[in-house]
Write an enzyme that holds these catalytic residues in place. Structure first.
Site, PDB file in Angstrom:
ATOM      1  N   SER A 679      -4.405 -10.140  37.741  1.00  0.00           N
ATOM      2  CA  SER A 679      -5.859 -10.168  37.567  1.00  0.00           C
ATOM      3  C   SER A 679      -6.592 -10.620  38.824  1.00  0.00           C
ATOM      4  O   SER A 679      -7.826 -10.538  38.869  1.00  0.00           O
ATOM      5  CB  SER A 679      -6.230 -11.093  36.397  1.00  0.00           C
ATOM      6  OG  SER A 679      -5.854 -12.431  36.672  1.00  0.00           O
ATOM      7  N   LYS A 722     -12.583 -17.203  31.870  1.00  0.00           N
ATOM      8  CA  LYS A 722     -12.751 -17.176  33.326  1.00  0.00           C
ATOM      9  C   LYS A 722     -14.209 -17.314  33.722  1.00  0.00           C
ATOM     10  O   LYS A 722     -14.547 -18.053  34.658  1.00  0.00           O
ATOM     11  CB  LYS A 722     -12.157 -15.877  33.871  1.00  0.00           C
ATOM     12  CG  LYS A 722     -10.640 -15.818  33.773  1.00  0.00           C
ATOM     13  CD  LYS A 722     -10.075 -14.494  34.259  1.00  0.00           C
ATOM     14  CE  LYS A 722      -8.549 -14.505  34.193  1.00  0.00           C
ATOM     15  NZ  LYS A 722      -7.945 -13.239  34.645  1.00  0.00           N
TER      16      LYS A 722
END
Length: 832
Positions: A679, A722
């Site tokens: 990611s 996040k």
């Protein structure tokens, strides 16, 4: 389109295979704005919930969102074929056990009640106890009948042997044998008397002696007799002595004959006491051949050992006798009793170890040794479940030594054999038993996680033969108004089941929104019933504390906030390190080759994210991109894949017609543990492009997302955590309207952000951008246009693509110069 070096007037062009199918709109002309607030959190449509509180809703039959699993379980329970046992798989807390037990109870209620089983003494081979089957509820009845039989015999047998008739018969036998012996010795005495010999009875037996006028002569007198007389007397004595010895040898035979006569008499009188009582039981259990055979063996043993009943030890009853005495052999050990069972049994052992599954043989200390008998045989779960269903936790089963093998062996043999593990492994040398196996007819249901199922299927050939039906539980379901209404019914059902306060419509909406947040997808709902139930209990507690009559949405939100507070110690410690600048994370200014990535940490039942500083450096080299984490073995395989992918993109776009003449290093700064996942590959690529072009990246923005070989941004997990992790740092330092997070465009449907994040975005203090590829990302991070190639492949001067291509051409020229070859152009063809 990849800018490539050209000769003089030729513009850099894309290879034919890399030409896009359609012309892309220039982002630096149209601009790329943040996502609208409505996209950041999908609220529950309360108008679709047509109720005020859950008291108005009926219970939901079955289980929401598990139609496929329910069909599989119903099929597995219904089909009566060998090997069609079930493995119900899914994560813990999905409601697997509840669903299986509800379906099992309904199926079992329609099933027949199985037979009872007992163990009894084997009179021919005591170390091999016999198993006898009884109709349901008859085993205990037979045990009571045997107890009553023994109680009756305890009184009847002594009474028979105390009767006048018995004593008269014994006296008659005694007199008969006494007269026989007396007559034989009298005849010998008469014969001796005629020869002037007397038969004398002494303490040691009988003896013969010379006599005179009926009185024995002394040795002195015998010596005075004439020699001829002494010779005659000696010859007569020898003849009579032979006859006496013959009589004495016959005496033991007479005594044996007497004992046999007495024994036969005892059997006759024992039969009188036993036969009619045994016959009553035979008549009662005449439909059970095995029971009749056992009663006949009991009758024979009772008659043979009637003396044991005539002298009970210290007034003990037969069934209370200690181990090692002969009385215990008449006990009945009821192994399985279904006198109170309704329908087929459903057995769920909590501790499925080997003895608890197949049974065990216990031992007792007696006279300093460990001994056992059939009455110490204990049942296992397989004995109880035969004729019904056995539900086992797969993880517990597999962690118990020999339990899995014991279960498979019993299922394949269709019988349960009780074997002592100590004997099997030669760990003990005590005398044990070999009980007769009991037939097994059971449907086994294993509950476990998917990993266990796939491992067993792959590595245990017997597993696929024994468990042919798999029921796979869904972890989530589509989010729709229809499912929202059904989810509210689930909430109503659980509230009534747990005796909770009713939940208001708004509270149900908040629970539904939280269910979507737990899946990490605004378009899905979690099917994890345990989490829902726990949150409802906590909200109910808070509502009762505030004297509420129904649970409001505020109580649900307070329960969610309390959960987060209880689990945020580590998150706050990591955030404190950043705010104290122990861990360096810049949220202002701009820097070359540095970008804020985002990492998720999962610990226990909580997950949170924090920003991570990613840096890139470049230099003249051979086209190598070094991943420092991989070099020191702190990078996982997926992370390494991401780095190799971005390296491929870099070479394909910018160096398709010339050598890639740089060396680059990528690092996760101030990380000291394993780095896994791809990611951050887009963030690494942007940092690398920044370092190549020598263009700074805005540090008030963070980015997450993976990249493919064509530079397209791909969806990642944990997008909400996040965003919130970077938001918390920015909020603590002060929001200035410049901060934000770049996420993959494909992650828009996953956004279910916290209320404070949504509020900050609504006020323009924080931003979320959804991007599709590296060009959009680098433009937002640097403020420079990416530089889209035109139809001829030319890129605008000053754009990121132009600057990157220029630097790579310079490095290539330097490399060629050092090798003594003609250098390529130092700049790409710019657009006029």
């Amino acid at each position: 389109m990849s800018p490539t070096p050209t000769k003089k007037k030729a513009a850099p062009r894309r290879r034919p295979s890399q030409k896009p199918s359609q012309k892309k709109v220039s982002l630096y002309k149209t601009g790329l704005g943040p996502l609208p607030v409505a996209d950041l959190y999908t609220r529950c449509d309360l108008s679709s919930l047509a109720f005020a509180t859950t008291d108005e809703l009926p219970d939901l039959p079955g289980m929401l969102g598990q139609a496929r699993a329910v069909d599989a379980v119903e099929f597995g329970l219904s089909i009566q074929r060998e090997g069609y046992n079930l493995f119900v798989m899914g994560p813990p807390g999905m409601g697997k056990r509840s669903l299986v037990m509800n379906l099992l109870e309904a199926e079992a209620a329609r099933g027949p009640i199985p037979s009872d089983w007992v163990y009894v003494h084997n009179f021919e081979q005591p170390h091999k106890p016999n198993a006898i089957k009884f109709p349901p509820g008859k085993a205990l009845e037979f045990k009571d009948d045997m107890r009553h039989l023994i109680d009756d015999l305890l009184a009847a047998i002594p009474a028979v042997f105390a009767s006048d008739d018995y004593h008269a018969q014994i006296e008659k036998i005694d007199n008969e044998f006494s007269e026989r012996e007396e007559k034989a010795f009298n005849l010998l005495a008469d014969e001796a008397q005629q020869s002037e010999i007397v038969l004398l009875r002494t303490p040691s037996g009988f003896t013969l002696a010379p006599a005179k006028k009926g009185e024995p002569v002394t040795p002195e007198e015998f010596e005075k007799l004439p020699d001829e007389e002494k010779t005659r007397i000696t010859q007569v004595l020898e003849t009579l002595q032979e006859q006496l010895e013959k009589l004495i040898r016959q005496a033991p035979q007479w005594r044996r004959e007497k004992r046999n006569r007495v024994r036969a008499l005892n059997r006759e009188f024992s039969m009188i006491a036993v036969e009619h009582l045994i016959n009553e039981l035979k008549e009662k259990y005449q439909a059970l051949p095995e029971t009749i055979a056992y009663l006949e063996a009991v009758q024979a043993d009772l008659i043979e050992n009637a003396d044991d009943f005539r002298k009970p030890q210290d007034g003990q009853t037969l069934l209370e006798s200690p181990l090692g005495t002969p009385f215990r052999r008449y006990r009945v050990n009821v192994l399985v009793d279904h006198s109170t069972t309704q329908g087929a049994p459903v057995i769920v052992p909590d501790h499925p170890n080997y003895p608890n599954l197949v049974g065990r043989i216990e031992h007792m200390e007696h006279l300093g040794a460990l001994v056992t008998d059939f009455s110490l045989i204990k049942h296992g779960a397989l004995h109880q479940a035969t004729g019904g269903y056995l539900v086992l936790d797969a993880h517990k089963l597999l962690t118990q030594p020999f339990a899995w093998d014991g279960l498979k062996r019993a299922m394949r043999a269709h019988q349960t054999r009780i074997d002592s593990l100590g004997q099997m492994l030669s760990l003990v040398s005590t005398v044990s038993l070999e009980p007769e196996p009991i037939p097994l007819d059971v449907k086994v249901v294993l509950l476990g996680e998917r990993l266990l199922y796939y491992l067993l299927y792959e590595y245990d050939p017997e597993f696929r033969e024994l468990f042919k039906v798999a029921a796979d539980f869904e972890e989530e379901m589509p989010r729709s108004n229809e499912n929202a209404q059904l989810y509210a019914q689930v909430i109503a059902t659980l509230a009534r089941k747990e005796s909770l306060l009713p939940f208001q419509r708004e509270a149900c909406g908040r629970l539904i929104e939280q269910a979507a947040r737990e899946t990490g997808d605004a378009e899905r709902l979690s099917a994890h019933m345990q989490d829902l139930q726990d949150l409802m209990r906590e909200a109910d507690y808070l509502a009762r504390r505030d004297a509420q009559s129904a649970v409001p949405a505020a109580a649900v939100q307070a329960a969610i906030d309390a959960r987060q507070r209880r689990a945020e110690r580590l998150r706050l410690l990591m955030q404190e390190d950043i705010l104290r600048e122990i861990k360096r994370i810049d949220t202002t200014g701009s820097k070359v080759g540095q970008v804020n990535g985002l990492s998720v940490i999962e610990i226990g039942d909580t997950a949170f994210a924090h920003p991570t500083r990613l840096t890139a450096t470049v230099r003249l080299g051979e086209g190598e991109v070094i991943d420092i984490e991989r070099e020191i073995e702190l990078g996982g395989a997926i992370h390494s894949k991401g780095v190799l992918t971005l390296s491929s993109f870099l070479a394909t776009r910018y160096a398709s017609n010339l050598p890639l003449s740089l060396s680059a290093s990528l690092a996760f700064e101030q990380t000291y543990g394993m780095v896994e996942g791809d990611s951050a590959s887009m963030a690494e690529l942007c940092a690398l492009l920044s370092a190549i072009a020598d263009v700074p990246i805005i540090q008030s923005r963070a980015i997450t997302g993976s990249v493919d070989q064509f530079g397209r941004m791909q969806a990642i997990g944990g997008v909400n955590e996040k965003i919130e992790g970077f938001f918390d740092i920015c909020q603590a330092r002060g929001l200035n309207g410049e901060q934000g997070v770049l996420i993959p465009r494909d992650n828009r449907k996953h956004l279910m952000l916290r209320a404070d994040v949504v509020a900050a975005c609504a006020e323009g203090k924080f931003h979320i951008w959804a991007v599709s590829d590296v060009d959009e990302a680098i433009e937002l991070l640097t403020g420079l246009p990416a530089g889209e190639p035109d139809e001829e492949g030319a890129v605008p001067e000053g754009s990121m693509n132009y600057l990157v291509a220029s630097r790579l051409l310079e490095l290539s020229a330097l490399r060629q110069m050092y090798r003594g070859k003609p250098a390529p152009p130092r700049r790409p063809k710019k657009r006029k």
